[in-house]
Design a protein around this motif. Structure first.
Motif, PDB file in Angstrom:
ATOM      1  N   GLU A  34       0.879  -1.163   0.000  1.00  0.00           N
ATOM      2  CA  GLU A  34       0.000   0.000   0.000  1.00  0.00           C
ATOM      3  C   GLU A  34       0.920   1.217   0.000  1.00  0.00           C
ATOM      4  O   GLU A  34       1.774   1.345   0.890  1.00  0.00           O
ATOM      5  CB  GLU A  34      -0.888  -0.011   1.239  1.00  0.00           C
ATOM      6  N   PRO A  35       0.831   2.113  -0.982  1.00  0.00           N
ATOM      7  CA  PRO A  35       1.817   3.193  -1.130  1.00  0.00           C
ATOM      8  C   PRO A  35       2.050   4.028   0.126  1.00  0.00           C
ATOM      9  O   PRO A  35       3.195   4.287   0.493  1.00  0.00           O
ATOM     10  CB  PRO A  35       1.223   4.040  -2.262  1.00  0.00           C
ATOM     11  N   ARG A  36       0.981   4.428   0.800  1.00  0.00           N
ATOM     12  CA  ARG A  36       1.171   5.267   2.002  1.00  0.00           C
ATOM     13  C   ARG A  36       1.834   4.481   3.126  1.00  0.00           C
ATOM     14  O   ARG A  36       2.665   5.014   3.879  1.00  0.00           O
ATOM     15  CB  ARG A  36      -0.179   5.822   2.462  1.00  0.00           C
ATOM     16  N   ASP A  37       1.484   3.207   3.232  1.00  0.00           N
ATOM     17  CA  ASP A  37       2.095   2.353   4.239  1.00  0.00           C
ATOM     18  C   ASP A  37       3.585   2.187   3.966  1.00  0.00           C
ATOM     19  O   ASP A  37       4.410   2.250   4.881  1.00  0.00           O
ATOM     20  CB  ASP A  37       1.389   0.997   4.244  1.00  0.00           C
ATOM     21  N   THR A  38       3.931   1.981   2.706  1.00  0.00           N
ATOM     22  CA  THR A  38       5.335   1.801   2.340  1.00  0.00           C
ATOM     23  C   THR A  38       6.130   3.076   2.589  1.00  0.00           C
ATOM     24  O   THR A  38       7.268   3.022   3.089  1.00  0.00           O
ATOM     25  CB  THR A  38       5.447   1.386   0.858  1.00  0.00           C
ATOM     26  N   LEU A  39       5.553   4.223   2.265  1.00  0.00           N
ATOM     27  CA  LEU A  39       6.241   5.493   2.530  1.00  0.00           C
ATOM     28  C   LEU A  39       6.471   5.688   4.028  1.00  0.00           C
ATOM     29  O   LEU A  39       7.527   6.178   4.445  1.00  0.00           O
ATOM     30  CB  LEU A  39       5.425   6.658   1.959  1.00  0.00           C
ATOM     31  N   THR A  40       5.486   5.300   4.837  1.00  0.00           N
ATOM     32  CA  THR A  40       5.653   5.392   6.289  1.00  0.00           C
ATOM     33  C   THR A  40       6.786   4.490   6.756  1.00  0.00           C
ATOM     34  O   THR A  40       7.603   4.881   7.601  1.00  0.00           O
ATOM     35  CB  THR A  40       4.342   5.006   7.002  1.00  0.00           C
ATOM     36  N   SER A  41       6.863   3.294   6.205  1.00  0.00           N
ATOM     37  CA  SER A  41       7.935   2.365   6.568  1.00  0.00           C
ATOM     38  C   SER A  41       9.302   2.937   6.199  1.00  0.00           C
ATOM     39  O   SER A  41      10.268   2.840   6.977  1.00  0.00           O
ATOM     40  CB  SER A  41       7.726   1.019   5.871  1.00  0.00           C
ATOM     41  N   LEU A  42       9.405   3.538   5.011  1.00  0.00           N
ATOM     42  CA  LEU A  42      10.665   4.143   4.588  1.00  0.00           C
ATOM     43  C   LEU A  42      11.059   5.294   5.506  1.00  0.00           C
ATOM     44  O   LEU A  42      12.236   5.456   5.853  1.00  0.00           O
ATOM     45  CB  LEU A  42      10.548   4.624   3.141  1.00  0.00           C
ATOM     46  N   ALA A  43      10.074   6.088   5.924  1.00  0.00           N
ATOM     47  CA  ALA A  43      10.350   7.194   6.840  1.00  0.00           C
ATOM     48  C   ALA A  43      10.810   6.682   8.200  1.00  0.00           C
ATOM     49  O   ALA A  43      11.693   7.258   8.840  1.00  0.00           O
ATOM     50  CB  ALA A  43       9.104   8.077   6.993  1.00  0.00           C
ATOM     51  N   PHE A  44      10.208   5.576   8.643  1.00  0.00           N
ATOM     52  CA  PHE A  44      10.659   4.936   9.879  1.00  0.00           C
ATOM     53  C   PHE A  44      12.137   4.556   9.771  1.00  0.00           C
ATOM     54  O   PHE A  44      12.929   4.789  10.688  1.00  0.00           O
ATOM     55  CB  PHE A  44       9.845   3.669  10.145  1.00  0.00           C
ATOM     56  N   GLY A  45      12.496   3.938   8.654  1.00  0.00           N
ATOM     57  CA  GLY A  45      13.872   3.510   8.470  1.00  0.00           C
ATOM     58  C   GLY A  45      14.839   4.670   8.480  1.00  0.00           C
ATOM     59  O   GLY A  45      15.921   4.590   9.088  1.00  0.00           O
ATOM     60  N   LEU A  46      14.480   5.775   7.834  1.00  0.00           N
ATOM     61  CA  LEU A  46      15.330   6.958   7.816  1.00  0.00           C
ATOM     62  C   LEU A  46      15.491   7.544   9.212  1.00  0.00           C
ATOM     63  O   LEU A  46      16.606   7.859   9.657  1.00  0.00           O
ATOM     64  CB  LEU A  46      14.739   8.009   6.865  1.00  0.00           C
ATOM     65  N   GLY A  47      14.387   7.669   9.932  1.00  0.00           N
ATOM     66  CA  GLY A  47      14.446   8.218  11.287  1.00  0.00           C
ATOM     67  C   GLY A  47      15.233   7.340  12.228  1.00  0.00           C
ATOM     68  O   GLY A  47      15.977   7.832  13.086  1.00  0.00           O
ATOM     69  N   SER A  48      15.095   6.030  12.064  1.00  0.00           N
ATOM     70  CA  SER A  48      15.840   5.105  12.907  1.00  0.00           C
ATOM     71  C   SER A  48      17.340   5.228  12.649  1.00  0.00           C
ATOM     72  O   SER A  48      18.152   5.156  13.586  1.00  0.00           O
ATOM     73  CB  SER A  48      15.376   3.669  12.639  1.00  0.00           C
ATOM     74  N   THR A  49      17.719   5.425  11.395  1.00  0.00           N
ATOM     75  CA  THR A  49      19.132   5.596  11.053  1.00  0.00           C
ATOM     76  C   THR A  49      19.692   6.849  11.713  1.00  0.00           C
ATOM     77  O   THR A  49      20.802   6.834  12.268  1.00  0.00           O
ATOM     78  CB  THR A  49      19.301   5.690   9.523  1.00  0.00           C
ATOM     79  N   VAL A  50      18.923   7.921  11.685  1.00  0.00           N
ATOM     80  CA  VAL A  50      19.366   9.167  12.327  1.00  0.00           C
ATOM     81  C   VAL A  50      19.511   8.979  13.834  1.00  0.00           C
ATOM     82  O   VAL A  50      20.507   9.408  14.438  1.00  0.00           O
ATOM     83  CB  VAL A  50      18.369  10.309  12.020  1.00  0.00           C
ATOM     84  N   ALA A  51      18.531   8.310  14.453  1.00  0.00           N
ATOM     85  CA  ALA A  51      18.604   8.060  15.900  1.00  0.00           C
ATOM     86  C   ALA A  51      19.826   7.210  16.236  1.00  0.00           C
ATOM     87  O   ALA A  51      20.502   7.439  17.247  1.00  0.00           O
ATOM     88  CB  ALA A  51      17.325   7.358  16.371  1.00  0.00           C
ATOM     89  N   GLY A  52      20.137   6.238  15.384  1.00  0.00           N
ATOM     90  CA  GLY A  52      21.313   5.404  15.616  1.00  0.00           C
ATOM     91  C   GLY A  52      22.597   6.196  15.555  1.00  0.00           C
ATOM     92  O   GLY A  52      23.520   5.979  16.353  1.00  0.00           O
ATOM     93  N   LEU A  53      22.670   7.129  14.608  1.00  0.00           N
ATOM     94  CA  LEU A  53      23.858   7.970  14.496  1.00  0.00           C
ATOM     95  C   LEU A  53      24.010   8.883  15.703  1.00  0.00           C
ATOM     96  O   LEU A  53      25.124   9.162  16.168  1.00  0.00           O
ATOM     97  CB  LEU A  53      23.776   8.812  13.213  1.00  0.00           C
ATOM     98  N   LEU A  54      22.884   9.357  16.242  1.00  0.00           N
ATOM     99  CA  LEU A  54      22.925  10.283  17.375  1.00  0.00           C
ATOM    100  C   LEU A  54      23.306   9.602  18.680  1.00  0.00           C
ATOM    101  O   LEU A  54      24.035  10.172  19.502  1.00  0.00           O
ATOM    102  CB  LEU A  54      21.558  10.974  17.527  1.00  0.00           C
TER     103      LEU A  54
END
Length: 312
Positions: A34-54
């Motif tokens: 589902e496009p909106r669901d997939t975009l949310t998942s991608l945003a989760f992954g990006l945010g998680s990467t930033v949190a990991g770096l911090l």
């Protein structure tokens, strides 16, 4: 941080596998994405990467400091890598199990279960707030035993890579010997299900044997449709709500609860309430077992039982 991060090298492979699965879904299972669901998942992954770096560097520095007090000098021999990988996976099992059984940890881990779809993009739904739970403490025994923090981090990276491919419906069953020992798409579909028979089962990362050893294994039942997500579905693709909704729920419950029950809303299992107004996964499962009389047969209407409760 260690100079080698296996997950960074795996990113192109992740992207390629998601694209391949999208083609499979387009041809055979249009509802898998589902496009909106997939975009949310991608945003989760990006945010998680930033949190990991911090915050990742801070935890790694703490591990290095504690490593100076290690009991043994394990070193970097080949067998040490195998031992570290296996023990790290055992550690993951208990971290993961705690993430489902203690609401403070669940508030962070619920992010990973918030999608009602089960595909490779779902694997990217990683927490932004894991640092709040102090789950890093589960690795301290490995550090104090003498495994170098860099070795632990690398083994953890390979563990995460392994878990990516099991988030799919494109693979039915692996060979029987593989299913007996390793975590697979079939086993992990059970973990992401909200069917009462499946709630809080199959916590394994790589080796499903941990669930069999500790009594949390549940096989996938043929011809029984799985309902994915969380017991009380989000009902929204709002990213910030998806990330923080359980933390908000904890704050609200603690604010309204009598003083003697406030800490229980942090430390007891998701769904617990002092007045019994909601149900835990154990209560949902027990009610389902009482209704059906057996966990050995599929029940077509069992999803409605989970849908009535608010355990997560």
């Amino acid at each position: 941080m260690p100079d080698f991060s296996p997950t960074e090298y795996a990113v192109p492979g992740f992207v390629a596998l998601v694209l391949i699965e999208m083609i499979w879904a387009w041809r055979t299972r249009p509802d898998a994405y589902e496009p909106r669901d997939t975009l949310t998942s991608l945003a989760f992954g990006l945010g998680s990467t930033v949190a990991g770096l911090l915050f990742g560097g801070l935890f790694f520095a703490l591990y290095l400091w504690l490593w100076e007090f290690r009991l043994f000098d394990i070193g970097w021999a080949w067998w040490a890598w195998i031992a570290c990988f296996v023990l790290d996976d055992l550690k993951y099992y208990w971290v993961h199990r705690t993430g489902h059984r203690v609401r403070w940890f669940w508030a962070s881990h619920v992010n990973h279960h918030s999608s009602q779809h089960y595909n490779l993009s779902t694997a990217l739904r990683q927490t932004w707030t894991g640092f709040l739970t102090l789950g890093f403490a589960f690795a301290l025994p490995l550090v104090l035993l003498g495994f170098h923090p860099a070795m632990i981090a690398i083994c953890g990276g390979f563990n995460l890579i392994y878990q990516f491919w099991i988030h799919t419906e494109a693979i039915d069953r692996m060979p029987r010997w593989f299913e007996a020992v390793m975590n697979t798409p079939s086993h992990h579909r059970v973990h992401h299900a909200t069917n009462p028979r499946y709630l809080d089962r199959n916590y394994a990362g790589v080796f499903i044997v941990w669930d069999k050893m500790f009594g949390t294994f549940e096989p996938e039942v043929a011809n029984e449709k799985i309902r994915y997500g969380i017991v009380k579905q989000l009902g929204s693709f709002n990213l910030l709500w998806a990330v923080f909704h359980e933390w908000i729920g904890i704050a609200q419950d603690m604010w309204r609860a009598p003083w003697k029950h406030k800490l229980s809303y942090l430390l007891r299992e998701p769904g617990w309430t002092h007045d019994g107004s909601r149900e835990t996964s154990d209560q949902i499962r027990a009610r389902w077992l009482e209704r059906t009389g057996s966990a050995d047969k599929p029940v077509a209407s069992e999803n409605s039982i989970a849908g009535e409760a608010e355990a997560a």
